[in-house]
Design an enzyme around this catalytic site. Sequence first.
Site, PDB file in Angstrom:
ATOM      1  N   CYS A  94     -48.128  29.006  -7.010  1.00  0.00           N
ATOM      2  CA  CYS A  94     -48.422  29.148  -8.439  1.00  0.00           C
ATOM      3  C   CYS A  94     -47.281  29.785  -9.230  1.00  0.00           C
ATOM      4  CB  CYS A  94     -49.722  29.929  -8.609  1.00  0.00           C
ATOM      5  SG  CYS A  94     -50.416  29.839 -10.281  1.00  0.00           S
ATOM      6  N   LYS A 106     -47.826  34.966  -0.544  1.00  0.00           N
ATOM      7  CA  LYS A 106     -47.199  35.000  -1.860  1.00  0.00           C
ATOM      8  C   LYS A 106     -46.569  36.376  -2.096  1.00  0.00           C
ATOM      9  CE  LYS A 106     -48.308  34.066  -6.742  1.00  0.00           C
ATOM     10  NZ  LYS A 106     -49.394  33.680  -7.670  1.00  0.00           N
ATOM     11  N   GLU A 113     -53.916  25.868  -3.921  1.00  0.00           N
ATOM     12  CA  GLU A 113     -54.034  27.316  -3.759  1.00  0.00           C
ATOM     13  C   GLU A 113     -55.499  27.733  -3.623  1.00  0.00           C
ATOM     14  OE1 GLU A 113     -52.734  31.341  -6.297  1.00  0.00           O
ATOM     15  OE2 GLU A 113     -52.811  29.367  -7.268  1.00  0.00           O
TER      16      GLU A 113
END
Length: 520
Positions: A395, A341, A284
């Site tokens: 994440c 995301k 990430e």
Amino acid sequence: MADTPVRATPDGAGIALGRVTGWINARSPLIRLPIAAALGVVAATGQAPFNLWPLTLLALAMLFGLMRSAPGVRRALWLGLAAGTGYFALALSWIVEPFLVDAARYAWMAPFALVFMAAGMGLFWMCGFAVARWLGGGALAWGAAMTLAEALRGVLFTGFPWAQIGHAWISTPMLHWAAYGGALGLSLLMALGAAALWHVLAGTRQWGAAGIAVLALAYGVGPWTAPTADIPADAPIVRMIQPNAPQNEKWDRDMMPIFFERQLDFTAADSDTGARPDLIVWPETSVPVLLEWADEALERITTAARGTPVVLGLQRSDDQRYFNTLVVMDGQGQQAAIYDKHHLVPFGEYVPFGDVLGRIGITGFAARYGNGYSAGPGAQLLDLGPLGRALPLICYEGVFPRNIRAAPGRPDFLLLITNDAWFGQVSGPYQHLAQARLRSAEQGLAMVRVANTGVSAMIDAGGRVTASIPMGQAGWLDVPLPPPAAPTLYARTGDWAMLGLLILMVGVCAMRRKLREAAH
């Protein structure tokens, strides 16, 4: 009737345990509540990296005894709050780490964040204890109430299903039962197992021994329920890149080029066999420039990859909105797919009412631009050619099973990139890895998990780690991608089956309570 302690007729050594819980409940709050909090702390040692699940079982057994012998719902309520606060104070102690990245500005906030977070999560235990006591304080009521409390914790206020009591099973063969009941199923097994253990130790019910026997059988049979661990000889090879960039150096202008060059070297490195991998994955936000300014960086990555597709994380902007993004670069240097995301971290990547709070300097910790990130449109599948279709997760998204069920179809594997450097090297990253294993076991899907500082890991469809790069080390690893298993029961039903069972359990307990009241 509900305000009368549950009486027991223990035999032998069980008399002592019954007297202990009765003695504790008869003490003042200055004694009673710290004991409950201490038992909560002990219960949290079942979470990674300690993995002391027998202590979780024992501490929850004692807490069940305290709840059961409490003279009323109000007493049980306060016991639950104290126990929950103690539990989450240890289990979520990593929450202080982000405040220490820029200690001069934020360190003073760390203890307040931990206390408020632990107490806030403890409110769910408070409700669980109170409902269990109101329903009669039996094992069935306890199991249903505590598991429903965990279910609510996963959805209310955007949800935070971290450190559920059932997560203590992840390091054990019990993990494989998640394929049937998910995390809630594991939590129910933990709560009922604790109640059975208390009855065995207190000598009050014969069924307690039967419950422990069933738990032991489930533990022993667990590995036999998992999908095969065999990986075909011609399985695609994935290279995991772990740069090990500490969070306090990650965006330092002098260090950014060092970490970037390190990843380029790992990408270009030859394997022992000289064969190139089929896919290369960076973590990430591993590219230190915005996507629209990254042409030179992406060209260098493509050159280093020598024809291999690369998945990488970076940030991008669009009309003054910023996104935490995953990009797939094909072997020719073209952007084959972009994923933004969509499940963001409250107060980490965005702040509720951020436009207002940003005016007084309150912004998301992890967001480097503006008042935070914007959410992407939702789950999507990436076509990675010979590797199949991947479900990208960034994440925090890997913590929620519903993010996987939201996919437009069943993927061939899960692809998670993360930057766990925010959470130090003690507990947070290991707990995050444990939940990644749980997602794989629930769905019967392998996961490629690539982290900035670790632990990067390949996880098979049964939740087993087949290879990893240790915490705090820079390196790369070529690993075969395990095949998917058949869709699990949990993959087909999600949490609905467990929620139906829990509601049925509550209904049975409520009916029994009503019948007892009618009899008196």
